[in-house]
Design a protein around this motif. Sequence first.
Motif, mmCIF file in Angstrom:
data_model
loop_
_atom_site.group_PDB
_atom_site.id
_atom_site.type_symbol
_atom_site.label_atom_id
_atom_site.label_comp_id
_atom_site.label_asym_id
_atom_site.label_seq_id
_atom_site.Cartn_x
_atom_site.Cartn_y
_atom_site.Cartn_z
ATOM 1 N N LYS A 166 49.735 26.814 -53.596
ATOM 2 C CA LYS A 166 49.221 28.000 -52.893
ATOM 3 C C LYS A 166 49.654 29.287 -53.593
ATOM 4 O O LYS A 166 48.867 30.222 -53.746
ATOM 5 N N ALA A 167 50.902 29.319 -54.006
ATOM 6 C CA ALA A 167 51.414 30.526 -54.668
ATOM 7 C C ALA A 167 50.704 30.736 -56.010
ATOM 8 O O ALA A 167 50.309 31.854 -56.358
ATOM 9 N N PHE A 168 50.511 29.637 -56.752
ATOM 10 C CA PHE A 168 49.820 29.714 -58.042
ATOM 11 C C PHE A 168 48.401 30.239 -57.838
ATOM 12 O O PHE A 168 47.935 31.131 -58.551
ATOM 13 N N GLU A 169 47.752 29.686 -56.827
ATOM 14 C CA GLU A 169 46.361 30.046 -56.540
ATOM 15 C C GLU A 169 46.249 31.531 -56.157
ATOM 16 O O GLU A 169 45.336 32.234 -56.610
ATOM 17 N N ALA A 170 47.175 31.998 -55.353
ATOM 18 C CA ALA A 170 47.142 33.400 -54.909
ATOM 19 C C ALA A 170 47.304 34.343 -56.106
ATOM 20 O O ALA A 170 46.597 35.349 -56.232
ATOM 21 N N ARG A 171 48.231 33.963 -57.013
ATOM 22 C CA ARG A 171 48.467 34.765 -58.206
ATOM 23 C C ARG A 171 47.218 34.785 -59.090
ATOM 24 O O ARG A 171 46.795 35.810 -59.608
ATOM 25 N N ARG A 172 46.632 33.625 -59.229
ATOM 26 C CA ARG A 172 45.444 33.481 -60.068
ATOM 27 C C ARG A 172 44.275 34.294 -59.516
ATOM 28 O O ARG A 172 43.544 34.949 -60.255
ATOM 29 N N ARG A 173 44.133 34.247 -58.214
ATOM 30 C CA ARG A 173 43.050 34.987 -57.549
ATOM 31 C C ARG A 173 43.194 36.481 -57.800
ATOM 32 O O ARG A 173 42.209 37.197 -57.959
ATOM 33 N N GLU A 174 44.436 36.921 -57.864
ATOM 34 C CA GLU A 174 44.685 38.341 -58.101
ATOM 35 C C GLU A 174 44.409 38.707 -59.566
ATOM 36 O O GLU A 174 43.780 39.714 -59.851
ATOM 37 N N GLN A 175 44.849 37.825 -60.476
ATOM 38 C CA GLN A 175 44.735 38.156 -61.909
ATOM 39 C C GLN A 175 43.333 37.915 -62.468
ATOM 40 O O GLN A 175 42.881 38.609 -63.366
ATOM 41 N N GLN A 176 42.664 36.874 -61.981
ATOM 42 C CA GLN A 176 41.332 36.531 -62.501
ATOM 43 C C GLN A 176 40.373 36.300 -61.328
ATOM 44 O O GLN A 176 39.913 35.192 -61.100
#
Lengths: 212, 468
Positions: free
Chosen positions: A197-207
């Motif tokens: 979930k944390a990885f996904e949230a970061r990814r959603r923000e960056q890309q």
Amino acid sequence: MEKFIRLDGLVVPLDRANVDTDAIIPKQFLKSIRRSGFGPNLFDEWRYLDVGEPGRDDSLRPLNPDFVLNQPRYRGAQILLARQNFGCGSSREHAPWALLDFGLRTVIAESFADIFFNNCFKNGILPVVLPAAEIDALFALVEATPGCHLVVDLEQQVVLRPDGRSLPFAVDPFRRECLLNGWDDIGLTLRHAELIKAFEARRREQQPWLFA
Amino acid sequence: MPQTLYEKLWQDHVVHQEADGTALIYIDRHLVHEVTSPQAFEGLKLAGRKPWRISSIVATADHNTPTDHWDRGIEDPVSRLQVETLDANIRAFGALAYFPFKDPRQGIVHVVGPESGATLPGMTVVCGDSHTSTHGAFACMAHGIGTSEVEHVLATQCLLQKKSKTMLLQVDGVLGRGVTAKDVALAIIGRIGTAGGTGYAIEFGGSAVRSLSMEGRMTLCNMAIEAGARLGLIAVDEVTIDYLRGRPFAPQGARWEQAVVHWRRLRSDDGARFDRVIEMPAAAIGPQVTWGTSPEMVVPVDARVPDPASEPDPVKREGMERALRYMGLSPDLPICDIALDKVFIGSCTNSRIEDLRAAAAVVRGRTVASNIRLALVVPGSGLVKRQAEEEGLDEIFRAAGFEWREPGCSMCLAMNADRLEAGERCASTSNRNFEGRQGAGGRTHLVSPEMAAAAAIAGHFCDIREWL
């Protein structure tokens, strides 16, 4: 998934290279929406003299007496001995399902295709890679020894020959652990749900364009 | 330290890593089709789980769908059940997009993904289909997975992976006239073998690769799996960006600009080290034809069927002898003397608009030879079909005696009614010449669309370079 720890089984040799998953289970049987019932159609085009179709009673079909799986001396085999690049081609997991349904729990070969190799571990089948010279020797041994059994010991990571020689093989520690315990990958991965979930949230923000 | 494209993509997707190097890799795009998904959805249901992120899922029905008489629906009840099961699963679980049977955008999953813009650079793309390597043409980490992994991705949005080794296939120079991406792919497989890429992610580079269109690049990456590599990769350049601009699922406006900046970094750094580098001079590659039952059994069109007697390795020799028996060919026969019964232009390898244009250019004003029982053109998707029709390509094919069909996987693997009968010999633009692949007892020769088109006209293989 059934555990795989140690198997003492009859060996059937399939002496050809580049056995593809189309040969292991032909396409017409891929129309099934189930995971089981593929055993009678394992190597269908080599095993029978006619063309198989789903829904037919395979016990009534003419067998190819020359095909190794049909020879009485190999009946009940649990170990398949093969050559290089076994399982190449299509990603169909129906191939390991068919091997398993037929009763084969391990394939010993000089090399495997990546996707098939990976699919085996998801189904409690152990693919064992041995050096070419050992594979050659095993083909000769099985040919010369009716009822030839091998012991495949995942805990010790060795194949034991009847003459007592033991052949070590490599296996990823993680995959070994999963097979020894019969662990379900999904359950294991979901232990990391918070990390995902944390990885996904970061990814959603960056890309953000990846999440349209 | 300079990184390869594969290393950049890998690093960008690691969620977690075990001590032995097994990593949890995040999946951006999950392509789904009817053959390898029913057991995965069933497993999900039985465990009471839901898909982790339905906006990652793009689904279509392609393997089982008929390519003619769509008004009759899917007549084979077993195929119909499988397609209806996908319909029901997508209804129950959801997806970003679903292109069901008869939808104007339906087609082969590896054609539909890129043309809809659902495949974007830098993504991880997976599908229960080995030809997912196709999407590597967009600098995606894209590979086929089994059904257990389909379920794993549905449930967790991740896969357990070990990092692959890296291989650079450098193709420099200019491809000769009549030499296509398909010929490059087959020549590479002929050189390194069908297990040559096992354990590797292959990056295709060099001026000849750069000169290919996206369609050609997809053909090349599509065939990476036939060299044993689950992954094929090509760096992003202007060709990639131009292809994606304006596609339905591609970003728009400011977000497009932001994405393009990011995408331009998706190339191997200068000085990046690969585990293996192979150079294939483009000028040395001629049109290729497979003669056996593995894609590595391939020779240039102006060569002859090889003689097993000259092969020193006994396992290989035995394999060659078996292949020649199956194919009904004798050693030393000139490839151009091989007469054909059927011709198939289609599949995720060669069914895109550029492939159809190239084949039509060969066919225009000519007629299919009388010994050809069936010459089939199966566009990769409904959108490819529509565009081809707008360009009048369908008329060219029909006038020559080809059948112009509805989109799908068709005779690449013969799960629908399109197949070879035992003993029939086919020039096919597909990807696998395995025993029985196109129908039990069928004999497949893999070629480019131009070569297939010329073979249909001549009735036997011929050197396309003499036609141009």
